[in-house]
Motif scaffolding. Sequence first.
Motif, PDB file in Angstrom:
ATOM      1  N   PRO A  35      27.674 -39.280  -2.418  1.00  0.00           N
ATOM      2  CA  PRO A  35      28.850 -39.962  -2.965  1.00  0.00           C
ATOM      3  C   PRO A  35      29.040 -39.588  -4.431  1.00  0.00           C
ATOM      4  O   PRO A  35      28.076 -39.268  -5.133  1.00  0.00           O
ATOM      5  CB  PRO A  35      28.502 -41.443  -2.810  1.00  0.00           C
ATOM      6  N   THR A  36      30.270 -39.633  -4.891  1.00  0.00           N
ATOM      7  CA  THR A  36      30.541 -39.266  -6.289  1.00  0.00           C
ATOM      8  C   THR A  36      29.772 -40.142  -7.257  1.00  0.00           C
ATOM      9  O   THR A  36      29.394 -39.683  -8.340  1.00  0.00           O
ATOM     10  CB  THR A  36      32.050 -39.349  -6.609  1.00  0.00           C
ATOM     11  N   LYS A  37      29.484 -41.386  -6.867  1.00  0.00           N
ATOM     12  CA  LYS A  37      28.753 -42.273  -7.776  1.00  0.00           C
ATOM     13  C   LYS A  37      27.290 -41.867  -7.941  1.00  0.00           C
ATOM     14  O   LYS A  37      26.593 -42.417  -8.783  1.00  0.00           O
ATOM     15  CB  LYS A  37      28.862 -43.727  -7.316  1.00  0.00           C
ATOM     16  N   ALA A  38      26.814 -40.884  -7.163  1.00  0.00           N
ATOM     17  CA  ALA A  38      25.449 -40.392  -7.304  1.00  0.00           C
ATOM     18  C   ALA A  38      25.317 -39.411  -8.470  1.00  0.00           C
ATOM     19  O   ALA A  38      24.220 -38.993  -8.800  1.00  0.00           O
ATOM     20  CB  ALA A  38      24.996 -39.724  -6.013  1.00  0.00           C
ATOM     21  N   PHE A  39      26.427 -39.066  -9.106  1.00  0.00           N
ATOM     22  CA  PHE A  39      26.431 -38.068 -10.173  1.00  0.00           C
ATOM     23  C   PHE A  39      26.657 -38.710 -11.529  1.00  0.00           C
ATOM     24  O   PHE A  39      27.412 -39.668 -11.663  1.00  0.00           O
ATOM     25  CB  PHE A  39      27.542 -37.037  -9.929  1.00  0.00           C
ATOM     26  N   ALA A  40      25.999 -38.148 -12.512  1.00  0.00           N
ATOM     27  CA  ALA A  40      26.227 -38.536 -13.907  1.00  0.00           C
ATOM     28  C   ALA A  40      26.393 -37.249 -14.705  1.00  0.00           C
ATOM     29  O   ALA A  40      25.932 -36.185 -14.284  1.00  0.00           O
ATOM     30  CB  ALA A  40      25.042 -39.340 -14.439  1.00  0.00           C
ATOM     31  N   MET A  41      27.061 -37.337 -15.827  1.00  0.00           N
ATOM     32  CA  MET A  41      27.221 -36.170 -16.685  1.00  0.00           C
ATOM     33  C   MET A  41      26.148 -36.267 -17.769  1.00  0.00           C
ATOM     34  O   MET A  41      26.064 -37.258 -18.482  1.00  0.00           O
ATOM     35  CB  MET A  41      28.622 -36.130 -17.307  1.00  0.00           C
ATOM     36  N   ARG A  42      25.312 -35.268 -17.835  1.00  0.00           N
ATOM     37  CA  ARG A  42      24.248 -35.211 -18.834  1.00  0.00           C
ATOM     38  C   ARG A  42      24.422 -33.959 -19.679  1.00  0.00           C
ATOM     39  O   ARG A  42      25.375 -33.208 -19.499  1.00  0.00           O
ATOM     40  CB  ARG A  42      22.875 -35.191 -18.137  1.00  0.00           C
ATOM     41  N   GLU A  43      23.475 -33.726 -20.541  1.00  0.00           N
ATOM     42  CA  GLU A  43      23.549 -32.602 -21.471  1.00  0.00           C
ATOM     43  C   GLU A  43      23.803 -31.263 -20.774  1.00  0.00           C
ATOM     44  O   GLU A  43      24.658 -30.488 -21.192  1.00  0.00           O
ATOM     45  CB  GLU A  43      22.240 -32.516 -22.276  1.00  0.00           C
ATOM     46  N   LYS A  44      23.088 -30.994 -19.671  1.00  0.00           N
ATOM     47  CA  LYS A  44      23.246 -29.718 -18.970  1.00  0.00           C
ATOM     48  C   LYS A  44      24.436 -29.707 -18.037  1.00  0.00           C
ATOM     49  O   LYS A  44      24.891 -28.647 -17.622  1.00  0.00           O
ATOM     50  CB  LYS A  44      21.983 -29.393 -18.181  1.00  0.00           C
ATOM     51  N   GLY A  45      24.921 -30.885 -17.628  1.00  0.00           N
ATOM     52  CA  GLY A  45      26.043 -30.950 -16.695  1.00  0.00           C
ATOM     53  C   GLY A  45      25.833 -32.033 -15.660  1.00  0.00           C
ATOM     54  O   GLY A  45      25.146 -33.025 -15.907  1.00  0.00           O
ATOM     55  N   ALA A 101      31.714 -28.450  -1.919  1.00  0.00           N
ATOM     56  CA  ALA A 101      32.980 -29.040  -1.483  1.00  0.00           C
ATOM     57  C   ALA A 101      33.080 -30.458  -2.009  1.00  0.00           C
ATOM     58  O   ALA A 101      32.075 -31.121  -2.247  1.00  0.00           O
ATOM     59  CB  ALA A 101      33.075 -29.041   0.039  1.00  0.00           C
ATOM     60  N   VAL A 102      34.315 -30.904  -2.183  1.00  0.00           N
ATOM     61  CA  VAL A 102      34.590 -32.284  -2.565  1.00  0.00           C
ATOM     62  C   VAL A 102      35.662 -32.789  -1.602  1.00  0.00           C
ATOM     63  O   VAL A 102      36.737 -32.218  -1.507  1.00  0.00           O
ATOM     64  CB  VAL A 102      35.088 -32.397  -4.024  1.00  0.00           C
ATOM     65  N   ALA A 103      35.318 -33.843  -0.854  1.00  0.00           N
ATOM     66  CA  ALA A 103      36.254 -34.432   0.105  1.00  0.00           C
ATOM     67  C   ALA A 103      36.278 -35.931  -0.123  1.00  0.00           C
ATOM     68  O   ALA A 103      35.377 -36.647   0.312  1.00  0.00           O
ATOM     69  CB  ALA A 103      35.846 -34.104   1.535  1.00  0.00           C
ATOM     70  N   GLY A 104      37.282 -36.385  -0.840  1.00  0.00           N
ATOM     71  CA  GLY A 104      37.365 -37.809  -1.159  1.00  0.00           C
ATOM     72  C   GLY A 104      36.212 -38.213  -2.045  1.00  0.00           C
ATOM     73  O   GLY A 104      36.014 -37.649  -3.115  1.00  0.00           O
ATOM     74  N   GLU A 105      35.413 -39.151  -1.574  1.00  0.00           N
ATOM     75  CA  GLU A 105      34.273 -39.646  -2.349  1.00  0.00           C
ATOM     76  C   GLU A 105      32.961 -38.953  -1.973  1.00  0.00           C
ATOM     77  O   GLU A 105      31.897 -39.379  -2.406  1.00  0.00           O
ATOM     78  CB  GLU A 105      34.128 -41.162  -2.140  1.00  0.00           C
ATOM     79  N   VAL A 106      33.024 -37.894  -1.139  1.00  0.00           N
ATOM     80  CA  VAL A 106      31.817 -37.182  -0.719  1.00  0.00           C
ATOM     81  C   VAL A 106      31.790 -35.793  -1.350  1.00  0.00           C
ATOM     82  O   VAL A 106      32.735 -35.028  -1.234  1.00  0.00           O
ATOM     83  CB  VAL A 106      31.733 -37.063   0.811  1.00  0.00           C
ATOM     84  N   VAL A 107      30.678 -35.505  -2.016  1.00  0.00           N
ATOM     85  CA  VAL A 107      30.483 -34.221  -2.681  1.00  0.00           C
ATOM     86  C   VAL A 107      29.356 -33.497  -1.951  1.00  0.00           C
ATOM     87  O   VAL A 107      28.252 -34.028  -1.828  1.00  0.00           O
ATOM     88  CB  VAL A 107      30.100 -34.425  -4.163  1.00  0.00           C
ATOM     89  N   THR A 108      29.636 -32.295  -1.447  1.00  0.00           N
ATOM     90  CA  THR A 108      28.616 -31.512  -0.756  1.00  0.00           C
ATOM     91  C   THR A 108      27.918 -30.621  -1.767  1.00  0.00           C
ATOM     92  O   THR A 108      28.558 -29.812  -2.440  1.00  0.00           O
ATOM     93  CB  THR A 108      29.224 -30.656   0.366  1.00  0.00           C
ATOM     94  N   VAL A 109      26.597 -30.806  -1.863  1.00  0.00           N
ATOM     95  CA  VAL A 109      25.775 -30.002  -2.760  1.00  0.00           C
ATOM     96  C   VAL A 109      24.983 -29.025  -1.909  1.00  0.00           C
ATOM     97  O   VAL A 109      24.320 -29.416  -0.941  1.00  0.00           O
ATOM     98  CB  VAL A 109      24.811 -30.888  -3.584  1.00  0.00           C
TER      99      VAL A 109
END
Length: 192
Positions: free
Chosen positions: A72-82, A54-62
């Motif tokens: 938080p969305t800032k905890a994610f980066a886009m890398r080669e695999k995703g 789920a994605v709710a505002g700035e919080v992404v549930t993994v």
Amino acid sequence: MKNSLIAAAILAAGLAPAAAVAQDAAAPAAETVAPTVGAKVFDPEGNEVGAVEAVAGEVVTVNTGVARAGLPTKAFAMREKGLTIGMTKAQLESAVMGAKAETGQAKEAAMVVDAPIKSSDGQVLGTIAKLEGEDVTMELANGDGATALFKKANIGLMPDGSLAIGMTAAAFAQAIGGSAPAAPVEESPAAE
């Protein structure tokens, strides 16, 4: 005394804690990303951690399949695999389980006679009158001596440490056939 058995459904997002592991999960930012539901999430080595539930505002549930974590969305980066976070699956699951254990202990410590129980919108519904095993008897705040019976599992711990059920005051009042407690009136200092 009027007794009511209330089956209060705790809203998982509102009262069940998700591990907020922002600092531990922060991956070096390669670019701004916008995680989408269903996207796979990887660790820095490229191993799968789980998927975005789920994605709710700035919080992404993994969801790892074993645990769910709100990041938080800032905890994610886009890398080669995703999508990538700075933790392995085992580290993320360990952080979530540790947070759940801490919250469970804090909730148990907060459940004492005379402790207030609030609605999901923050209004005091009553206070704990009796604790017996998994049952919690709450004396309603309306002052007529009426009580409601809950299971401990149906009472959650709010971020501020207060106990609450997953119902608004109005929904609770409707469930027991009464009226909602009056909203607290904030007094303003008298003008001199």
